[in-house]
Motif scaffolding. Structure first.
Motif, PDB file in Angstrom:
ATOM      1  N   THR A 281       0.835  -1.210   0.000  1.00 11.75           N
ATOM      2  CA  THR A 281       0.000   0.000   0.000  1.00 11.75           C
ATOM      3  C   THR A 281       0.866   1.254   0.000  1.00 11.75           C
ATOM      4  OG1 THR A 281      -1.737  -1.177   1.204  1.00 11.75           O
ATOM      5  CG2 THR A 281      -1.828   1.229   1.232  1.00 11.75           C
ATOM      6  N   ALA A 282       1.935   1.238   0.805  1.00  8.67           N
ATOM      7  CA  ALA A 282       2.838   2.390   0.853  1.00  8.67           C
ATOM      8  C   ALA A 282       3.514   2.605  -0.498  1.00  8.67           C
ATOM      9  CB  ALA A 282       3.875   2.198   1.954  1.00  8.67           C
ATOM     10  N   ASP A 283       3.882   1.508  -1.170  1.00  2.00           N
ATOM     11  CA  ASP A 283       4.487   1.639  -2.500  1.00  2.00           C
ATOM     12  C   ASP A 283       3.513   2.295  -3.473  1.00  2.00           C
ATOM     13  OD1 ASP A 283       6.827   0.476  -1.657  1.00  2.00           O
ATOM     14  OD2 ASP A 283       6.239  -1.556  -2.265  1.00  2.00           O
ATOM     15  N   GLU A 284       2.282   1.798  -3.478  1.00  2.00           N
ATOM     16  CA  GLU A 284       1.286   2.369  -4.377  1.00  2.00           C
ATOM     17  C   GLU A 284       0.990   3.823  -4.035  1.00  2.00           C
ATOM     18  OE1 GLU A 284      -0.058   1.101  -7.047  1.00  2.00           O
ATOM     19  OE2 GLU A 284       1.037  -0.791  -6.865  1.00  2.00           O
ATOM     20  N   LEU A 285       0.907   4.103  -2.729  1.00  2.00           N
ATOM     21  CA  LEU A 285       0.627   5.472  -2.311  1.00  2.00           C
ATOM     22  C   LEU A 285       1.762   6.408  -2.703  1.00  2.00           C
ATOM     23  CD1 LEU A 285      -1.219   7.436  -0.792  1.00  2.00           C
ATOM     24  CD2 LEU A 285      -0.036   6.788   1.322  1.00  2.00           C
ATOM     25  N   GLN A 286       2.990   5.962  -2.494  1.00  2.00           N
ATOM     26  CA  GLN A 286       4.132   6.796  -2.859  1.00  2.00           C
ATOM     27  C   GLN A 286       4.156   7.051  -4.357  1.00  2.00           C
ATOM     28  OE1 GLN A 286       7.984   5.083  -2.017  1.00  2.00           O
ATOM     29  NE2 GLN A 286       8.930   7.095  -1.796  1.00  2.00           N
ATOM     30  N   SER A 287       3.869   6.009  -5.131  1.00  2.00           N
ATOM     31  CA  SER A 287       3.851   6.183  -6.576  1.00  2.00           C
ATOM     32  C   SER A 287       2.738   7.141  -7.004  1.00  2.00           C
ATOM     33  CB  SER A 287       3.663   4.826  -7.252  1.00  2.00           C
ATOM     34  OG  SER A 287       3.551   4.958  -8.650  1.00  2.00           O
ATOM     35  N   SER A 288       1.537   6.981  -6.396  1.00  4.80           N
ATOM     36  CA  SER A 288       0.407   7.841  -6.765  1.00  4.80           C
ATOM     37  C   SER A 288       0.651   9.287  -6.352  1.00  4.80           C
ATOM     38  CB  SER A 288      -0.875   7.322  -6.114  1.00  4.80           C
ATOM     39  OG  SER A 288      -1.166   6.011  -6.542  1.00  4.80           O
ATOM     40  N   VAL A 289       1.166   9.473  -5.144  1.00  7.62           N
ATOM     41  CA  VAL A 289       1.418  10.831  -4.668  1.00  7.62           C
ATOM     42  C   VAL A 289       2.487  11.508  -5.513  1.00  7.62           C
ATOM     43  CG1 VAL A 289       2.304  12.175  -2.726  1.00  7.62           C
ATOM     44  CG2 VAL A 289       0.612  10.392  -2.330  1.00  7.62           C
ATOM     45  N   THR A 290       3.529  10.770  -5.833  1.00  6.59           N
ATOM     46  CA  THR A 290       4.583  11.343  -6.674  1.00  6.59           C
ATOM     47  C   THR A 290       4.023  11.752  -8.035  1.00  6.59           C
ATOM     48  OG1 THR A 290       6.240   9.965  -5.576  1.00  6.59           O
ATOM     49  CG2 THR A 290       6.834  10.908  -7.712  1.00  6.59           C
ATOM     50  N   HIS A 291       3.192  10.868  -8.594  1.00  6.12           N
ATOM     51  CA  HIS A 291       2.588  11.190  -9.892  1.00  6.12           C
ATOM     52  C   HIS A 291       1.678  12.407  -9.782  1.00  6.12           C
ATOM     53  CE1 HIS A 291       0.961  10.556 -13.876  1.00  6.12           C
ATOM     54  NE2 HIS A 291      -0.282  10.485 -13.378  1.00  6.12           N
ATOM     55  N   LEU A 292       0.854  12.462  -8.703  1.00  2.00           N
ATOM     56  CA  LEU A 292      -0.043  13.598  -8.530  1.00  2.00           C
ATOM     57  C   LEU A 292       0.725  14.888  -8.299  1.00  2.00           C
ATOM     58  CD1 LEU A 292      -2.830  12.004  -6.283  1.00  2.00           C
ATOM     59  CD2 LEU A 292      -3.005  12.643  -8.682  1.00  2.00           C
ATOM     60  N   ARG A 293       1.817  14.801  -7.530  1.00  2.00           N
ATOM     61  CA  ARG A 293       2.624  16.005  -7.305  1.00  2.00           C
ATOM     62  C   ARG A 293       3.242  16.499  -8.608  1.00  2.00           C
ATOM     63  NH1 ARG A 293       5.671  14.213  -1.650  1.00  2.00           N
ATOM     64  NH2 ARG A 293       3.922  14.732  -0.254  1.00  2.00           N
ATOM     65  N   ASP A 294       3.693  15.562  -9.411  1.00  2.86           N
ATOM     66  CA  ASP A 294       4.249  15.962 -10.710  1.00  2.86           C
ATOM     67  C   ASP A 294       3.181  16.630 -11.563  1.00  2.86           C
ATOM     68  OD1 ASP A 294       6.666  14.948  -9.951  1.00  2.86           O
ATOM     69  OD2 ASP A 294       6.407  13.027 -10.979  1.00  2.86           O
ATOM     70  N   GLN A 295       1.986  16.018 -11.580  1.00  2.00           N
ATOM     71  CA  GLN A 295       0.908  16.611 -12.361  1.00  2.00           C
ATOM     72  C   GLN A 295       0.523  17.987 -11.828  1.00  2.00           C
ATOM     73  OE1 GLN A 295      -2.245  13.671 -12.333  1.00  2.00           O
ATOM     74  NE2 GLN A 295      -1.751  13.051 -14.419  1.00  2.00           N
ATOM     75  N   GLU A 296       0.443  18.097 -10.506  1.00  2.00           N
ATOM     76  CA  GLU A 296       0.084  19.373  -9.904  1.00  2.00           C
ATOM     77  C   GLU A 296       1.128  20.437 -10.209  1.00  2.00           C
ATOM     78  OE1 GLU A 296      -1.221  21.186  -5.535  1.00  2.00           O
ATOM     79  OE2 GLU A 296      -0.318  19.195  -5.696  1.00  2.00           O
ATOM     80  N   GLU A 297       2.395  20.047 -10.126  1.00  2.00           N
ATOM     81  CA  GLU A 297       3.462  21.001 -10.422  1.00  2.00           C
ATOM     82  C   GLU A 297       3.409  21.437 -11.879  1.00  2.00           C
ATOM     83  OE1 GLU A 297       6.446  23.575  -9.826  1.00  2.00           O
ATOM     84  OE2 GLU A 297       5.310  22.451  -8.314  1.00  2.00           O
ATOM     85  N   ARG A 298       3.144  20.476 -12.779  1.00  2.00           N
ATOM     86  CA  ARG A 298       3.037  20.842 -14.192  1.00  2.00           C
ATOM     87  C   ARG A 298       1.842  21.764 -14.429  1.00  2.00           C
ATOM     88  NH1 ARG A 298       4.576  15.342 -15.005  1.00  2.00           N
ATOM     89  NH2 ARG A 298       2.382  14.724 -15.235  1.00  2.00           N
ATOM     90  N   ALA A 299       0.717  21.462 -13.722  1.00  2.00           N
ATOM     91  CA  ALA A 299      -0.455  22.322 -13.877  1.00  2.00           C
ATOM     92  C   ALA A 299      -0.182  23.728 -13.358  1.00  2.00           C
ATOM     93  CB  ALA A 299      -1.649  21.707 -13.138  1.00  2.00           C
ATOM     94  N   ARG A 300       0.511  23.823 -12.229  1.00  2.00           N
ATOM     95  CA  ARG A 300       0.845  25.147 -11.702  1.00  2.00           C
ATOM     96  C   ARG A 300       1.751  25.913 -12.657  1.00  2.00           C
ATOM     97  NH1 ARG A 300       2.250  23.447  -5.422  1.00  2.00           N
ATOM     98  NH2 ARG A 300       0.080  23.163  -4.723  1.00  2.00           N
ATOM     99  N   ARG A 301       2.734  25.211 -13.168  1.00  2.00           N
ATOM    100  CA  ARG A 301       3.634  25.875 -14.124  1.00  2.00           C
ATOM    101  C   ARG A 301       2.868  26.305 -15.367  1.00  2.00           C
ATOM    102  NH1 ARG A 301       7.417  21.739 -12.857  1.00  2.00           N
ATOM    103  NH2 ARG A 301       6.909  20.722 -14.840  1.00  2.00           N
ATOM    104  N   PHE A 302       1.947  25.439 -15.813  1.00  2.00           N
ATOM    105  CA  PHE A 302       1.169  25.775 -16.998  1.00  2.00           C
ATOM    106  C   PHE A 302       0.325  27.027 -16.763  1.00  2.00           C
ATOM    107  CE2 PHE A 302      -2.895  25.434 -19.274  1.00  2.00           C
ATOM    108  CZ  PHE A 302      -2.434  25.447 -20.589  1.00  2.00           C
ATOM    109  N   VAL A 303      -0.384  27.055 -15.602  1.00  2.00           N
ATOM    110  CA  VAL A 303      -1.220  28.218 -15.301  1.00  2.00           C
ATOM    111  C   VAL A 303      -0.380  29.467 -15.171  1.00  2.00           C
ATOM    112  CG1 VAL A 303      -2.761  29.239 -13.574  1.00  2.00           C
ATOM    113  CG2 VAL A 303      -3.031  26.839 -14.224  1.00  2.00           C
ATOM    114  N   ALA A 304       0.755  29.332 -14.468  1.00  2.00           N
ATOM    115  CA  ALA A 304       1.621  30.505 -14.303  1.00  2.00           C
ATOM    116  C   ALA A 304       2.171  30.971 -15.642  1.00  2.00           C
ATOM    117  CB  ALA A 304       2.754  30.168 -13.340  1.00  2.00           C
TER     118      ALA A 304
END
Length: 523
Positions: A281-304
Motif C-alpha cells: 500500500t505504501a508503494d502504491e501510495l508513494q507512486s500515486s502521490v509522486t505522480h499527482l505532485r508531478d501533475q500538480e506542479e506541471r499544472a501550476r507551471r502551466f497556469v503561471a
C-alpha cells in the motif's frame, strides 16, 4: 406374633429445611442461607478495557477464571453429591439392618417403655449413637429424652406413613445440616404396616466440612493457575504486539508524510501478511502521490506560464478596448455596443489572469506579506470608499485597533467578501470589527437566502458557483479562495455559515501580535 421388618429401602423427594419448609430438594445448609446454586462462581467485575495488551491479558485471565470456576463448580458438585450420597446410603443401610434385627423382638402393641428401649437399642447399634425416635400411633420413645425432635418434619412423617419404603430428608437446624431417615416397620409375612415407625437423625457436619475443605483446596489452586495465565498472556501479548507497534509507528510516519517508510515482514502468519500489505500500500501510495505532485506542479507551471504570457497581449487589448470605449459615442449603435462589450470582457479577462497569477503564487509558496502598522478600521473604511460601498454597507468599526497587516491583502479580503454579499445577498449588508486582545474578528453579514449545505461545503473551492446554472458572473470564481489564502498568510482563517436571523455570515479571524495587545481595545 408375626415377625416385623422395616420397610424396603427407598427415597423420597422431601429434602426441605426444618426452618423453611418447601425449599428446593438437595440443597445443604450453606446453599439455603446464601440462596445461591452450589458451586456457582461470583460474577467478576468488568475490568477497564484499554490497549490491546490489556484486552489480551483480560481475555486470558477471564478464560482461565471461567475454566477454573467451571471445573471447581463441577468438582464441588460431584464431590458433594458423592459424599452426601455415600453418607446417606450407608446410614440408611445400617438403620435398615439394625431395625431388621431388632424389630422382631418388639411386642405389639408396644408400651411407651418398650418404644424407648427399642430406640435406645437401635441408637446404640449405629455408629455415632445418633438420635433415634420410635413411634406407634400416639406413643413414642426416644434414645435421648432431651433431644430436639423438631428435626423430624411433618413432610417426612407423612412420607413414612404413606409409603412402605425408607424415606430421608436433609434439614438444617441451628446452622447444622442433618440427615433424617424414617422407615415404617411392616409384618414380614404379608408386608402390612404394623403402625410402628422408626426415625433416626444423624449430623452431616463431617461431610459438610469435607466438601468445604475440598472446595477450599480447589479454589486455592486457581490462584497460581491465574497468575501463570497472566504471565503467559503478557508474553504472548509482547510477541504479538511487537509487530503491531512497529506497524503503528510506520503508519503514523506515513500519515505525517514520510512515504518512504516500510516495515519488515517476518514469518508467514497474519501479521506478516498485514506488514506485506502495508508495504504494498505504501508503494502504491508513494507512486500515486509522486505522480499527482508531478501533475500538480506541471499544472501550476502551466497556469503561471499561460497567465504570464497573456499579460502582454491583454495589456495591448485593454489599451485598444479603452480607446474604443472612449470613442463609442461617436460610433454607430451596434459598433458602440460591441466596443463596450469587448472592453468589459477584456477587463474580466484581465482580472481572471491577475487572480490566476495570484493563486499560482500561493501554490508555489512565493506569496509574501508586506506588513505595515495598520489601523484596521481605517483600512476597512478606505476599502469600502474606494469602491463606493460606504453608503451600501452598515459598519461597526471601533477605532484604535492596530495590527501589522498587509494592507493590500486586507483590501482584497474585504472587497471579495463585501462584493459577494452585495451581489448575491440582500440588503442590509453589515460589517463589524471586534477584538479580544489576541485576535481581530471581522464579520460580513447579509440578509439574503443564505448558503445551502452544499454551498457551505464548497464556498472556498476554486471556480465554485453556488448556482450551477449561472455560467457567467462578474467575478472570476476565485475571490473567496484568494481571500482565504490571504487570511491564512496572516496566520488567520475565514469561516462561512448562515446567520441565525437569515443570510450568509463570513467571519475573518486575524491574530494580533502580543506586542500590540495593550493597544487593542476590547469588544
Amino acid at each position: 406374633m408375626n415377625p416385623l421388618r422395616p420397610g424396603a429401602q427407598g427415597r423420597t423427594a422431601g429434602r426441605t429445611s426444618s426452618r423453611t419448609p418447601g425449599r428446593t430438594p438437595g440443597r445443604d445448609a450453606s446453599d439455603i442461607r446464601s440462596g445461591r446454586t452450589p458451586g456457582r462462581p461470583k460474577r467478576p467485575r468488568k475490568p477497564w478495557l484499554g490497549s490491546l495488551r490489556t484486552r489480551l491479558l483480560v481475555a486470558f485471565v477471564l478464560v482461565t477464571l471461567t475454566g477454573s470456576a467451571t471445573a471447581t463448580a463441577l468438582a464441588y458438585r460431584e464431590a458433594r453429591t458423592a459424599i452426601l450420597q455415600r453418607a446417606q446410603d450407608s446410614f440408611q443401610r445400617d438403620l435398615h439392618d439394625r431395625v431388621t434385627t431388632i424389630a422382631p423382638d418388639v411386642d405389639l402393641p408396644p408400651t411407651a417403655r418398650g418404644l424407648t428401649e427399642l430406640a435406645e437399642r437401635v441408637s446404640g447399634s449405629l455408629d455415632g449413637a445418633p438420635l433415634v425416635i420410635s413411634r406407634y400411633r400416639e406413643l413414642q420413645g426416644t434414645s435421648d429424652g432431651l433431644a430436639d425432635r423438631s428435626r423430624i418434619t411433618p413432610e417426612l412423617r407423612e412420607a413414612v406413613r404413606t409409603r412402605s419404603a425408607i424415606s430421608f430428608q436433609r434439614v438444617t437446624h441451628h446452622d447444622i445440616p442433618y440427615l433424617v431417615v424414617g422407615t415404617p416397620v411392616t409384618f414380614a409375612d404379608d408386608g402390612r404396616a404394623s403402625g410402628l415407625e422408626i426415625y433416626a437423625v444423624t449430623s452431616l457436619r463431617p461431610e459438610q466440612e469435607d466438601t468445604a475443605a475440598l472446595l477450599t483446596a480447589v479454589r486455592d489452586g486457581v490462584v497460581p493457575v491465574v497468575l501463570l495465565s497472566a504471565l503467559l498472556a503478557l508474553l504472548s501479548a509482547r510477541a504479538v504486539l511487537r509487530p503491531v507497534r512497529d506497524l503503528g509507528r510506520a503508519t503514523r510516519r506515513l500519515a505525517e508524510g514520510d512515504l518512504s517508510i516500510r516495515v519488515t515482514a517476518k514469518g508467514r502468519d497474519e501479521l506478516a501478511n498485514l506488514a506485506q500489505d502495508f508495504n504494498e500500500t505504501a508503494d502504491e501510495l508513494q507512486s500515486s502521490v509522486t505522480h499527482l505532485r508531478d501533475q500538480e506542479e506541471r499544472a501550476r507551471r502551466f497556469v503561471a506560464d499561460v497567465s504570464h504570457e497573456l499579460r502582454t497581449p491583454l495589456a495591448a487589448m485593454t489599451m485598444v478596448a479603452t480607446v474604443l470605449e472612449e470613442d463609442a459615442d461617436q460610433l454607430p449603435p451596434d459598433t458602440a455596443h460591441a466596443a463596450r462589450t469587448v472592453s468589459a470582457e477584456t477587463a474580466k479577462l484581465s482580472r481572471l489572469v491577475e487572480d490566476l497569477m495570484e493563486m499560482s503564487r500561493f501554490d508555489s509558496g512565493a506569496a509574501r506579506l508586506t506588513r505595515t502598522d495598520t489601523d484596521v478600521a481605517e483600512a476597512i473604511r478606505a476599502s469600502l470608499a474606494l469602491r463606493g460601498w460606504t453608503e451600501a454597507v452598515r459598519t461597526e468599526l471601533p477605532d484604535g485597533v492596530r495590527a501589522p497587516l498587509d494592507r493590500r491583502r486586507l483590501d482584497v479580503i474585504i472587497a471579495n467578501l463585501v462584493g459577494n454579499a452585495l451581489r448575491h445577498g440582500a440588503p442590509p449588508v453589515t460589517l463589524t470589527l471586534t477584538t479580544d486582545h489576541r485576535t481581530a474578528t471581522i464579520t460580513v453579514t447579509d440578509h439574503g437566502p443564505g448558503l445551502s449545505p452544499d454551498a457551505l461545503a464548497h464556498v472556498f473551492d476554486r471556480f465554485y458557483k453556488a448556482d450551477a446554472a449561472r455560467t457567467r458572473s462578474e467575478g472570476s470564481g476565485l475571490g473567496t479562495a484568494i481571500s482565504l489564502e490571504n487570511a491564512r498568510l496572516h496566520g488567520g482563517t475565514i469561516e462561512a455559515a448562515n446567520h441565525k436571523n437569515g443570510g450568509a455570515l463570513f467571519t475573518v479571524t486575524l491574530p494580533l501580535p502580543e506586542t500590540l495587545e495593550a493597544k487593542a481595545p476590547t469588544e
